[in-house]
Scaffold this motif. Structure first.
Motif, mmCIF file in Angstrom:
data_model
loop_
_atom_site.group_PDB
_atom_site.id
_atom_site.type_symbol
_atom_site.label_atom_id
_atom_site.label_comp_id
_atom_site.label_asym_id
_atom_site.label_seq_id
_atom_site.Cartn_x
_atom_site.Cartn_y
_atom_site.Cartn_z
ATOM 1 N N TYR A 177 0.856 -1.192 0.000
ATOM 2 C CA TYR A 177 0.000 0.000 0.000
ATOM 3 C C TYR A 177 0.895 1.247 0.000
ATOM 4 C CZ TYR A 177 -3.929 -3.023 1.304
ATOM 5 O OH TYR A 177 -4.900 -4.001 1.329
ATOM 6 N N ARG A 178 0.618 2.155 -0.917
ATOM 7 C CA ARG A 178 1.385 3.392 -1.016
ATOM 8 C C ARG A 178 0.503 4.558 -0.575
ATOM 9 N NH1 ARG A 178 5.887 2.993 -4.502
ATOM 10 N NH2 ARG A 178 5.586 5.092 -5.323
ATOM 11 N N PHE A 179 1.005 5.362 0.350
ATOM 12 C CA PHE A 179 0.231 6.456 0.939
ATOM 13 C C PHE A 179 0.767 7.810 0.470
ATOM 14 C CE2 PHE A 179 -0.101 2.840 3.758
ATOM 15 C CZ PHE A 179 -1.449 2.824 4.095
ATOM 16 N N TYR A 180 -0.161 8.699 0.104
ATOM 17 C CA TYR A 180 0.165 10.036 -0.375
ATOM 18 C C TYR A 180 -0.617 11.066 0.443
ATOM 19 C CZ TYR A 180 1.240 7.195 -4.556
ATOM 20 O OH TYR A 180 1.699 6.233 -5.423
ATOM 21 N N GLN A 181 0.027 12.193 0.722
ATOM 22 C CA GLN A 181 -0.690 13.271 1.416
ATOM 23 C C GLN A 181 -1.728 13.870 0.479
ATOM 24 O OE1 GLN A 181 -0.221 14.307 4.758
ATOM 25 N NE2 GLN A 181 -2.161 15.306 4.283
ATOM 26 N N SER A 182 -2.965 13.956 0.944
ATOM 27 C CA SER A 182 -4.039 14.451 0.091
ATOM 28 C C SER A 182 -4.632 15.752 0.623
ATOM 29 C CB SER A 182 -5.137 13.392 -0.038
ATOM 30 O OG SER A 182 -6.215 13.851 -0.816
ATOM 31 N N SER A 183 -5.137 15.743 1.869
ATOM 32 C CA SER A 183 -5.726 16.944 2.455
ATOM 33 C C SER A 183 -5.671 16.822 3.977
ATOM 34 C CB SER A 183 -7.166 17.138 1.981
ATOM 35 O OG SER A 183 -7.977 16.040 2.359
ATOM 36 N N PHE A 184 -6.271 17.786 4.670
ATOM 37 C CA PHE A 184 -6.242 17.768 6.127
ATOM 38 C C PHE A 184 -7.446 18.529 6.667
ATOM 39 C CE2 PHE A 184 -3.922 21.392 4.563
ATOM 40 C CZ PHE A 184 -4.343 22.444 5.364
ATOM 41 N N GLY A 185 -7.750 18.316 7.967
ATOM 42 C CA GLY A 185 -8.870 18.999 8.595
ATOM 43 C C GLY A 185 -8.539 20.435 8.941
#
Length: 221
Positions: A177-185
């Motif tokens: 699984y590859r994780f990428y920063q997308s958005s935040f609260g």
């Protein structure tokens, strides 16, 4: 002039032109992804029918070039064409089997569910907990330079906890699984990571690129 044009667009060289066009498209897609996000880019470019059609045309050109252009008589050039086919095969595997979703991480609340754009969900074989999220700014300005998530993965199969970090320029890989920063609260107490799992397409594509580089060096020298 006519002979030069025919030579420029010969069967042997058409795959090179096709790869050049796709490289330009993917370079543009990189900027689009940074501005619009991974989901938008996959929906409008990587996952679109016309992008798949371009890959298909390139695959046909490679096969026709090998047969009609008698490329098999030149081993180095044959390997170049085979590398294209490997890359295309990797792209096809990605299209057919890759998973694209996202996870929403909250502080002190482990998450083990990946969500899809069509509202489907999938239970992950591990849990992720957000430790900290912060924004890095350019020195002396209020302009964001990077968005950074630190998290902990609890993997029962490996019986260990793994610390991870994801930012706009840093991808984290775990168990395929590859994780990428997308958005935040808005309160910076949560972070959304895009998730991509492509256990067949990525290795095949990388093998194609490696063969392409080696065969091009051989061909040129």
């Amino acid at each position: 002039m006519k002979d030069k044009l025919l030579a420029l667009f010969s069967l042997q060289k058409l795959p090179f032109w096709g790869v050049s066009v796709l490289c330009i498209i993917m370079a543009v897609a990189t900027f689009v992804e940074k501005d619009q996000g991974t989901a938008y880019t996959y929906s409008h470019i990587y996952g679109s029918w016309w992008f798949s059609a371009l890959w298909g045309i390139l695959a046909i050109l490679c096969i026709v070039g090998i047969i009609k252009g008698q490329v098999y008589k030149n081993i180095s050039l044959l390997l170049v064409h085979i590398s294209f086919i490997l890359i295309l095969g990797g792209a096809l595997c990605t299209k057919l089997s890759a998973k694209h979703g996202y996870v929403i991480l909250n502080k002190d609340s482990p998450c083990n569910v990946m969500m899809y754009e069509d509202e489907r969900t999938e239970v992950l074989p591990f849990a992720i907990k957000l430790d900290t999220f912060y924004i890095s700014y350019y020195p002396g300005t209020d302009a964001p330079a990077d968005y950074i998530s630190h998290f902990t993965i609890t993997d029962s199969s490996q019986k260990q906890e793994i610390s991870g970090k994801v930012s706009m320029n840093n991808i984290f890989d775990h168990d395929g699984y590859r994780f990428y920063q997308s958005s935040f609260g808005d309160d910076m107490q949560s972070s959304t990571l895009s998730v991509n799992r492509d256990i067949y397409g990525i290795p095949l594509t990388y093998a194609g690129y490696a063969l392409f580089i080696l065969s091009m060096i051989w061909y040129l020298f």
